[in-house]
Design an enzyme around this catalytic site. Structure first.
Site: not given
Ligand code: IPM
Ligand code: MG
Length: 373
Positions: A147, A198, A231, A255, A259
């Site tokens: 990042y 990884k 993975d 990240d 999700d």
């Molecule tokens: C998160 C989001 C952020 C990230 C974006 C909005 C920059 O996806 O906090 O998970 O990638 O960190």
């Molecule tokens: Mg995210």
């Protein structure tokens, strides 16, 4: 909860873009209720961030707002981004405001708990028996890795074609401090940390393994440490998520995996997060609390978004920044009871059922808080 606590604590509220303002509104109703009933008071100020800040000031984060954030005890953040700002130069994207806040506040440890509330075990896309009772914590490194790594950018080669560059880079110190946070959390949970990387293709992943092992061996002998490739971890999260206690991983993998973990809980609209900086001499940490989900521009302004991830982020603020365990429990239990009583926004409702509004979900939580105090 006899006396009002927290009155001297500065909290900066940044609702942001998309559904950010409408979900934050429901959090602020709880804040006002706490104030009115002398449960807890905060010195609240509100400001713009992301696209909203760009529209007003031409930048996704003004110096003044950054300064406010740095001098606050905690920041409550909604969400940023949306198609409206996608044509802007990269440096002006709403997301840059959030990333700059994370970096400047040195919020290296991002805690993303994935907890399945019993009432929602059937709302997950996975079978009830796979997710019922799930309680795992992802600790995502948040200020390093690809990042922020240099070199980065898009360069034009001599033949006129272009090349995009980002760099995964981690120092031992960066790995060590986030590994420590994971071990500390594991000590208060079920005592297990899984480090995810990884290492089979990336040298930096090998370093993650080495440093995590060293931290564990020197200071956390009672913590059980295991390793997993990213993975495989994605696969294990949907195959058998209850095998995990604490997962610690890099910025990018965290990240993606968070999700995935969020959906186990029934909806991306359920996952809160805390982003913490290093402890200062008095043990206090800079901190920002935000839902894991994005700004959902498609449903923004329609009063249908799920405010629970934002409300649960507020509960994390009470717990981690202000040590208000009782009050944090109060909020989390109210969410649990509102769900048990059947409150469902669209994201949680059965496919054929209509969900309730953002406001109505806020009402349902407030009602349960009121009953409990
Ligand atoms: C998160 C989001 C952020 C990230 C974006 C909005 C920059 O996806 O906090 O998970 O990638 O960190
Ligand atoms: Mg995210």
């Amino acid at each position: 909860m006899a006396q009002t606590r927290g009155a001297n604590r500065k909290v900066l509220v940044l609702p942001g873009d998309g559904i950010g303002p409408e979900i934050m509104r429901e959090v602020l109703r709880i804040v006002h209720f706490f104030d009115r009933r002398h449960i807890a008071s905060f010195d609240i100020s509100e400001d713009l961030v992301g696209g909203a800040a760009y529209d007003a000031h031409g930048t996704p984060l003004t110096e003044a707002t950054l300064h406010e954030a740095l001098s606050s005890d905690a920041v409550l953040f909604g969400s940023v981004g949306g198609p409206k700002w996608e044509k802007l130069p990269f440096e002006l994207w709403p997301e840059r405001g959030l990333l700059r806040l994370r970096k400047e506040m040195d919020l290296f440890a991002n805690l993303r708990p994935a907890v399945v509330f019993d009432a929602l075990a059937d709302a997950s896309s996975l079978k009830r028996e796979i997710v019922a009772g799930l309680d795992l914590m992802i600790v995502r490194e948040l200020t390093g890795g690809i990042y922020f790594g240099e070199p980065r950018g898009i360069e034009t080669l001599s033949d006129g074609t272009r090349r995009g560059i980002n760099t995964e880079v981690y120092s031992e110190e960066e790995i060590e401090r986030v590994a420590r946070v994971a071990c500390e959390l594991a000590k208060k949970r079920r005592g297990r940390v899984c480090e995810v990387d990884k290492a089979n293709v990336m040298e930096s992943g090998g370093l993650w393994r080495e440093v995590a092992q060293r931290v564990r061996d020197s200071d956390y002998p009672d913590v059980e440490l295991s390793f997993m490739y990213a993975d495989n971890c994605a696969m294990q999260l949907v195959r058998n998520p209850k095998q995990f206690d604490v997962i610690v991983t890099s910025n990018l993998f965290g990240d993606i995996l968070s999700d995935c973990a969020a959906m186990l809980t029934g909806s991306l609209g359920m996952l809160p997060s805390a982003s913490l900086g290093p402890a200062d001499a008095s043990g206090r940490r800079k901190a920002l609390y935000e839902p894991v989900h994005g700004s959902a521009p498609d449903i923004a302004g329609k009063d249908v978004a799920n405010p629970l991830a934002c409300i649960l982020s507020f509960a994390m603020m009470l717990r981690y920044s202000f040590d208000m365990t009782e009050e944090a429990d109060l909020v989390e239990n109210a969410v649990r009871r509102a769900l048990a009583a059947g409150a469902r926004t669209n994201d949680l409702a059965a496919p054929d059922a209509a969900g309730i509004s953002t406001r109505a979900m806020g009402d349902a939580v407030l009602r349960e808080i009121e009953k409990a105090v």
